[in-house]
Write a protein that holds these residues in place. Structure first.
Motif, short mmCIF file in Angstrom:
data_model
loop_
_atom_site.label_atom_id
_atom_site.label_comp_id
_atom_site.label_asym_id
_atom_site.label_seq_id
_atom_site.Cartn_x
_atom_site.Cartn_y
_atom_site.Cartn_z
N UNK A 12 0.84 -1.19 0.00
CA UNK A 12 0.00 0.00 0.00
C UNK A 12 0.88 1.25 0.00
N UNK A 13 1.97 1.23 0.76
CA UNK A 13 2.90 2.35 0.77
C UNK A 13 3.51 2.59 -0.60
N UNK A 14 3.87 1.52 -1.27
CA UNK A 14 4.44 1.65 -2.62
C UNK A 14 3.43 2.31 -3.55
N UNK A 15 2.19 1.86 -3.50
CA UNK A 15 1.15 2.41 -4.38
C UNK A 15 0.84 3.87 -4.05
N UNK A 16 0.71 4.18 -2.77
CA UNK A 16 0.42 5.56 -2.39
C UNK A 16 1.57 6.50 -2.75
#
Length: 108
Positions: A12-16
């Motif tokens: 999720x951090x990568x996507x955000x």
């Protein structure tokens, strides 16, 4: 800043970070100038905000507000109705049921 609860903080951090055009600042955190996003597993959320009900992931579970005067903020936040909990940052937080559905953390 905001706290996001997710079972997959790395992904999720990568996507955000891609969406925000930012780079992760540290494991589980994305720096956005003066703001930030912190990604917490449900267990990490429970540790960060002890006693608060852990929301069903994924969700935006909490946000932090920087104030100029923490003491004045404590005195202003629903005096007599809310007992704020101490936060590791030296500030305090108010649990979701008392703050409109999302934990609100006050920092100096």
């Amino acid at each position: 800043g905001v706290y996001v609860v997710t079972a997959e903080p790395r992904e999720v951090g990568r996507r955000l970070a891609i969406i925000a055009g930012a780079r992760p600042a540290e494991a589980g955190s994305i720096a956005l100038g003066r703001c930030w996003i912190r990604l917490l597993t449900p267990d990490a959320f429970a540790e960060r905000f002890p006693g608060s009900q852990v929301p069903q992931a994924p969700c935006l579970a909490a946000f932090a507000v920087r104030v100029a005067d923490l003491q004045r903020a404590r005195e202003t936040v629903a005096p007599g109705l809310v007992v704020p909990a101490p936060a590791p940052c030296g500030g305090f937080w108010v649990d979701a049921p008392l703050a409109g559905g999302c934990v609100v953390e006050f920092t100096g």
